[in-house]
Scaffold this active site. Structure first.
Site, PDB file in Angstrom:
ATOM      1  N   HIS A 160      33.299  41.950  43.094  1.00  0.00           N
ATOM      2  CA  HIS A 160      34.090  40.610  42.959  1.00  0.00           C
ATOM      3  C   HIS A 160      34.670  40.190  41.551  1.00  0.00           C
ATOM      4  O   HIS A 160      33.798  39.458  40.935  1.00  0.00           O
ATOM      5  CB  HIS A 160      33.580  39.147  43.725  1.00  0.00           C
ATOM      6  CG  HIS A 160      33.348  39.474  45.157  1.00  0.00           C
ATOM      7  ND1 HIS A 160      34.287  39.160  46.185  1.00  0.00           N
ATOM      8  CD2 HIS A 160      32.160  40.195  45.981  1.00  0.00           C
ATOM      9  CE1 HIS A 160      33.669  39.457  47.426  1.00  0.00           C
ATOM     10  NE2 HIS A 160      32.471  40.042  47.112  1.00  0.00           N
ATOM     11  N   GLU A 207      36.756  38.168  41.048  1.00  0.00           N
ATOM     12  CA  GLU A 207      37.049  36.603  41.035  1.00  0.00           C
ATOM     13  C   GLU A 207      35.960  35.934  40.772  1.00  0.00           C
ATOM     14  O   GLU A 207      35.981  34.555  40.332  1.00  0.00           O
ATOM     15  CB  GLU A 207      37.821  36.248  42.209  1.00  0.00           C
ATOM     16  CG  GLU A 207      36.935  36.233  43.616  1.00  0.00           C
ATOM     17  CD  GLU A 207      36.779  37.689  44.214  1.00  0.00           C
ATOM     18  OE1 GLU A 207      36.167  37.459  45.273  1.00  0.00           O
ATOM     19  OE2 GLU A 207      37.083  38.409  43.695  1.00  0.00           O
ATOM     20  N   CYS A 262      36.160  44.318  47.399  1.00  0.00           N
ATOM     21  CA  CYS A 262      34.785  44.181  48.273  1.00  0.00           C
ATOM     22  C   CYS A 262      35.054  45.159  49.468  1.00  0.00           C
ATOM     23  O   CYS A 262      35.383  46.382  49.621  1.00  0.00           O
ATOM     24  CB  CYS A 262      34.307  42.924  48.449  1.00  0.00           C
ATOM     25  SG  CYS A 262      32.624  42.703  49.171  1.00  0.00           S
TER      26      CYS A 262
END
Length: 218
Positions: free
Chosen positions: A199, A201, A89
């Site tokens: 992202h 994750e 990001c």
């Protein structure tokens, strides 16, 4: 999506400089088999197999926090020695030459030429799931379908890629694109330096596969 337990876990430091979802990154990396530590300790960050640099918020604030934690020096030293670094990001955005937010220009780490600027789209921020267009020879997106979706949250992006490699012995950077109102850089693979605007994750199984691919290169 877990790495084989038959090999030693790779040590990954999630660099904690005050800007980023460090706990989410820690959980995602641990889920795919990495030995993860959240720290801003200089030696730990320098000696880890992989360094992950998250980033949330304003470009200028992230750069200030990174410099105060000596993260700019750590990233530069790791890359000069071919040690893997991954940005996520705003952690990807600060790898570029500069960022412009609300008319304020801030110098980035200048690992890649380019300017991070406002995303021109009917709805901003770009928040939610989106597909990407990765190069066929991508290692980062290996094993993922072309319609795999990733989670984005951003209002700024890099709209042009100008770095060219003329030396045939050096592999050219592989750039992945996405579109929200206009095309923008969604990921870059450039030697030891990889980064994603989205992202991983927070991107479910697709994000787990992507992190597995990165750890597999460490």
């Amino acid at each position: 999506m877990e790495l084989s337990t038959g090999t030693a876990a790779k040590k990954v430091v999630v660099f904690d400089y005050g800007f980023g979802n460090v706990r989410s990154a820690e959980r995602a990396l641990a889920h795919v088999g990495a030995d993860v530590e959240i720290t801003r300790d200089f030696d730990e960050a320098m000696n880890a197999d992989g360094l992950l640099v998250p980033g949330v918020g304003a470009f200028s604030a992230c750069m200030q926090g990174l410099r105060e934690a000596r993260g700019d020096w750590i990233v530069g030293r790791r890359l000069s020695g071919g040690r893997p670094v991954m940005g996520i990001c705003v952690g990807m955005q600060i790898l570029f030459e500069r960022g412009i937010e609300h008319g304020v220009e801030t110098e980035g780490l200048d690992e890649w030429p380019g300017t991070v600027g406002p995303l021109k789209a009917p709805i901003v921020p770009h928040m939610g799931w989106n597909t990407v267009k990765a190069p066929e020879d991508s290692d980062l997106f290996a094993g993922l379908d072309a319609d795999a979706r990733f989670y984005f949250v951003h209002s700024y992006a890099v709209h042009d890629w100008s770095l060219e490699v003329t030396n045939p012995r050096i592999r050219a950077p592989r750039v992945t694109w996405a579109t929200h109102g206009e095309p923008f850089v969604a990921a870059v693979e450039n030697g030891a330096l990889w980064a994603t605007q989205f992202h991983p994750e927070k991107s479910g199984d697709a994000g787990a596969q992507l992190l597995t691919n990165w750890i597999g290169t460490l």
